[in-house]
Design a protein around this motif. Structure first.
Motif, PDB file in Angstrom:
ATOM      1  N   LEU A 142      -9.508  28.155 -29.034  1.00 13.55           N
ATOM      2  CA  LEU A 142      -8.525  29.134 -29.817  1.00 13.55           C
ATOM      3  C   LEU A 142      -8.510  28.493 -31.142  1.00 13.55           C
ATOM      4  O   LEU A 142      -8.111  27.471 -31.871  1.00 13.55           O
ATOM      5  N   ALA A 143      -8.830  29.392 -32.216  1.00 13.03           N
ATOM      6  CA  ALA A 143      -9.277  29.365 -33.616  1.00 13.03           C
ATOM      7  C   ALA A 143      -9.255  29.949 -34.187  1.00 13.03           C
ATOM      8  O   ALA A 143      -9.899  31.411 -33.945  1.00 13.03           O
ATOM      9  N   ASP A 144      -8.314  30.093 -35.966  1.00 15.03           N
ATOM     10  CA  ASP A 144      -9.418  31.647 -36.643  1.00 15.03           C
ATOM     11  C   ASP A 144      -8.223  33.007 -36.095  1.00 15.03           C
ATOM     12  O   ASP A 144      -9.039  33.838 -36.138  1.00 15.03           O
ATOM     13  N   GLY A 145      -7.204  33.444 -35.146  1.00 15.72           N
ATOM     14  CA  GLY A 145      -7.305  34.064 -34.110  1.00 15.72           C
ATOM     15  C   GLY A 145      -8.063  34.368 -33.516  1.00 15.72           C
ATOM     16  O   GLY A 145      -8.371  36.043 -32.964  1.00 15.72           O
ATOM     17  N   VAL A 146      -8.674  34.320 -33.028  1.00 14.34           N
ATOM     18  CA  VAL A 146     -10.370  34.099 -31.833  1.00 14.34           C
ATOM     19  C   VAL A 146     -10.427  33.160 -30.994  1.00 14.34           C
ATOM     20  O   VAL A 146      -9.782  32.014 -29.972  1.00 14.34           O
ATOM     21  N   LEU A 147     -10.391  33.702 -28.896  1.00 16.32           N
ATOM     22  CA  LEU A 147      -9.647  32.985 -27.929  1.00 16.32           C
ATOM     23  C   LEU A 147     -10.946  33.459 -27.532  1.00 16.32           C
ATOM     24  O   LEU A 147     -11.749  34.545 -26.972  1.00 16.32           O
ATOM     25  N   ARG A 148     -12.384  32.102 -26.974  1.00 15.63           N
ATOM     26  CA  ARG A 148     -13.038  32.398 -26.400  1.00 15.63           C
ATOM     27  C   ARG A 148     -12.767  31.746 -25.214  1.00 15.63           C
ATOM     28  O   ARG A 148     -12.391  30.575 -25.192  1.00 15.63           O
ATOM     29  N   VAL A 149     -13.782  32.080 -24.206  1.00 11.28           N
ATOM     30  CA  VAL A 149     -13.764  31.174 -22.642  1.00 11.28           C
ATOM     31  C   VAL A 149     -15.398  31.200 -22.456  1.00 11.28           C
ATOM     32  O   VAL A 149     -15.850  32.256 -22.132  1.00 11.28           O
ATOM     33  N   THR A 150     -15.629  30.382 -23.011  1.00 13.67           N
ATOM     34  CA  THR A 150     -17.086  29.871 -22.587  1.00 13.67           C
ATOM     35  C   THR A 150     -17.807  28.572 -21.258  1.00 13.67           C
ATOM     36  O   THR A 150     -16.446  27.819 -20.773  1.00 13.67           O
ATOM     37  N   ASP A 151     -18.692  29.672 -20.245  1.00 14.70           N
ATOM     38  CA  ASP A 151     -18.938  28.583 -19.340  1.00 14.70           C
ATOM     39  C   ASP A 151     -20.499  28.731 -19.587  1.00 14.70           C
ATOM     40  O   ASP A 151     -21.326  29.167 -19.885  1.00 14.70           O
ATOM     41  N   ASP A 152     -21.121  27.214 -19.029  1.00 12.65           N
ATOM     42  CA  ASP A 152     -22.184  27.616 -18.766  1.00 12.65           C
ATOM     43  C   ASP A 152     -23.587  28.024 -17.303  1.00 12.65           C
ATOM     44  O   ASP A 152     -23.758  26.857 -16.817  1.00 12.65           O
ATOM     45  N   GLY A 153     -22.353  28.876 -16.870  1.00 13.92           N
ATOM     46  CA  GLY A 153     -22.574  29.140 -15.140  1.00 13.92           C
ATOM     47  C   GLY A 153     -23.840  30.195 -15.915  1.00 13.92           C
ATOM     48  O   GLY A 153     -24.474  30.170 -16.843  1.00 13.92           O
ATOM     49  N   PRO A 154     -24.324  30.404 -14.804  1.00 12.75           N
ATOM     50  CA  PRO A 154     -25.449  31.225 -14.997  1.00 12.75           C
ATOM     51  C   PRO A 154     -26.002  32.879 -16.302  1.00 12.75           C
ATOM     52  O   PRO A 154     -26.715  33.658 -16.248  1.00 12.75           O
ATOM     53  N   GLY A 155     -24.503  33.046 -16.136  1.00 11.67           N
ATOM     54  CA  GLY A 155     -24.382  34.220 -17.495  1.00 11.67           C
ATOM     55  C   GLY A 155     -24.434  35.598 -17.067  1.00 11.67           C
ATOM     56  O   GLY A 155     -25.029  36.153 -15.930  1.00 11.67           O
ATOM     57  N   LEU A 156     -25.155  36.453 -18.053  1.00 13.77           N
ATOM     58  CA  LEU A 156     -25.407  37.604 -17.521  1.00 13.77           C
ATOM     59  C   LEU A 156     -26.375  38.028 -18.627  1.00 13.77           C
ATOM     60  O   LEU A 156     -26.427  37.611 -19.701  1.00 13.77           O
ATOM     61  N   SER A 157     -27.272  39.009 -18.471  1.00 14.40           N
ATOM     62  CA  SER A 157     -28.450  39.452 -19.009  1.00 14.40           C
ATOM     63  C   SER A 157     -28.075  40.783 -20.366  1.00 14.40           C
ATOM     64  O   SER A 157     -26.756  40.661 -20.162  1.00 14.40           O
TER      65      SER A 157
END
Length: 142
Positions: free
Chosen positions: A69-84
């Motif tokens: 959470l920084a500068d009004g941006v919330l990010r949830v990042t994972d190292d899973g398989p992801g999406l195309s």
């Protein structure tokens, strides 16, 4: 959602909410890296819950999910398989499910609800690729 119920804009502390998710993640053999605290609107906290719930379903044991959470941006990042790229473009729609996730419990409504919550509180929601693999759910608060 569409009637506007439950869209309180009161600030919510992330720390206690993330503490609960740490327990869920530990039980699944996942690592959650997150800020000790910070406040976001209730709708943003609900969106974080949706992203964290999805990540714990799709990230394999030993994986990591990072919340920032920084500068009004919330990010949830994972190292899973992801999406195309194509899947990311469709994933915010109601009942959308990746063909590779057919055996994973869920209705395909989580990200659609997150998108509605974001719109309702004037925020922007995007799904981005994580490097080298995985998914980032990015919420830009107004």
């Amino acid at each position: 959602m569409e009637a506007g119920a439950g869209l309180e804009s009161r600030p919510v502390a992330l720390g206690p909410r993330l503490a609960v998710w740490r327990e869920v993640y530990a039980a699944k053999g996942l690592r959650l890296v997150a800020p000790g605290d910070g406040e976001v609107p209730e709708a943003a906290a609900r969106i974080a819950d949706i992203a964290l719930d999805n990540a714990q379903k799709f990230v394999p044991p030993g994986g990591t999910v990072t919340v920032t959470l920084a500068d009004g941006v919330l990010r949830v990042t994972d190292d899973g398989p992801g999406l195309s790229e194509e899947e990311r473009a469709e994933a915010l729609g109601r009942f959308w499910r990746s063909g590779t996730h057919a055996n994973v419990p869920g209705s395909g409504l989580g990200l659609a609800i997150a998108a509605e919550l974001a719109r309702a509180c004037g925020a922007g929601l995007a799904l981005r690729p994580a490097d080298p693999h995985g998914l980032t759910v990015e919420l830009r608060l107004p």
